[in-house]
Design an enzyme around this catalytic site. Sequence first.
Site, short mmCIF file in Angstrom:
data_model
loop_
_atom_site.label_atom_id
_atom_site.label_comp_id
_atom_site.label_asym_id
_atom_site.label_seq_id
_atom_site.Cartn_x
_atom_site.Cartn_y
_atom_site.Cartn_z
N GLU A 147 106.85 84.39 25.63
CA GLU A 147 107.69 83.24 25.29
C GLU A 147 107.41 82.20 26.35
O GLU A 147 107.81 82.34 27.50
CB GLU A 147 109.17 83.64 25.24
CG GLU A 147 110.03 82.67 24.45
CD GLU A 147 110.30 81.39 25.21
OE1 GLU A 147 109.66 80.36 24.86
OE2 GLU A 147 111.12 81.40 26.12
N CYS A 187 112.89 75.66 28.02
CA CYS A 187 111.67 75.62 27.22
C CYS A 187 111.89 74.89 25.89
O CYS A 187 110.95 74.29 25.35
CB CYS A 187 111.14 77.03 26.97
SG CYS A 187 112.30 78.12 26.11
N GLY A 233 105.95 77.82 27.19
CA GLY A 233 106.50 76.48 27.30
C GLY A 233 106.73 75.80 25.98
O GLY A 233 106.43 76.33 24.91
#
Length: 493
Positions: A252, A286, A254
């Site tokens: 997971e 993010c 940017g």
Amino acid sequence: MTFMAESDWCEKIYVGEWVSGEGGPIPVREPATGDELGRLGSATPADVGRATARAVAAQRGWAAAGYQQRAAVLRRAGDLWLSHAGEIEEWIVRESGSVRAKARAEIERAADECHEAAALASHPVGEVLRTQSPRLSFSRQVPVGVVGVIAPFNFPVILSIRSVAPALALGNAVVLKPDPRTAVCGGVVLARIFEAAGLPPGVLSVLPGDAATGEALVVDPAVRVIAFTGSTRAGRSVGQLAGAHLKRAHLELGGNSALVVMPGVDVRRAAGAGAFGSFHHQGQICMATGRHIVAAEIADEYVAALAERAGSCAVGDPATADVDLGPIIDERQLDRVHALVAASRDAGAELVCGGRYDRLFYEPTVLAGGPVSAPAYAQEVFGPVAPVVRFSSPEEAVALASDSEYGLSLGIVTTDGLAALELAQRIPVGKVHINDQTVVDETPSPFGGMGVSGNGPRLGGLRHNVDAYTETQWVTARSRLSGPFIGLAEAVK
């Protein structure tokens, strides 16, 4: 003695018990003041090896325990987050620079993650398969064994517990490497919670450390799955290492998420959503709204309303004042944010408001009128910066929103929800939120992105968590040994 008494963890790491790490002590600093809040131990690659060896041994008994036992530990853990919320909140605020509302949301989410994960322990673990032979054929999900979790600084509780809790519930052991900048609220707190909840020693380890420690966790042969949350640059390295060692990595990474504001909407309300998306937790998310793509006929009004919102935000120390934004995590990140803003002005963007800082406190900033190549628009900023561009047609909005290597989250503000659904189908992202901003996340829902934002929605939600932290095993069974087995000589003809 308080729940988070420093005497328990001072200059220590956690491997089912608090011990000295070979990396020596590291200071725990408060970004708002620079003060030292305590000292924590740090781990080396050698510590990783010892922790994973202990995890392998402990995991066998944990996986063999009845599902009721695992569920009970997760339920108690969820309750402990809430019963010690005041003390934990103080650590999140001071160590990570969170405002109190965000810190409380992290704690509530952590409790929810544990309670939801408790249900995984009794979830069906397989299915009966069709077969042409006179036998029973079925598949079942078995624990992977040891899961490595590498978590970042920005939401240190949520981005640790969302992997730790389901992995534990499904019968795995976990080795967690929190970011050293937030290793108390993102690591020590989890160790204390699960220790108090009755998790057997060795099933969870917490190893703050540097990049070498993280690399050791990724390549350790005992670790079969890596759950990594962090920058795209670091995620590429993690993915390459994991692939070289034939193990799964859930990445997971940017984002540079777009908020598309269509004509005819309530502009002030839309700007409020945009302000939250860009400025919440100083933009260190993010999913933060990194690109405001606004219909040309309302763009000037939107920029003015967004700047008004930015100007009304109180910036300061969240531990001592009721503020909207706290500090950037450290000087390195602040310098990067400011450099992107300055470079965007040089590229032709108008600095409508903000662009200034005092120590680590950066003012919420609005940029307008710049080219799409302006650095603060084209790159992930990870700071409280809102670049605005305009579009003249739905086709141009789609082109602008799609013109990014990232593909994490998309928000569309509109008066026509069905048209927005059709629009969203043409934009490659992992999450779409209509008439909402881009920072949206819930425990039961899958989370992940496309492009360089990660390798798809692999975290969150019952089905995705089962897939993430188990292996699929095929099993067949006959009532007795039978069948036309051929001999070796005939088999090689």
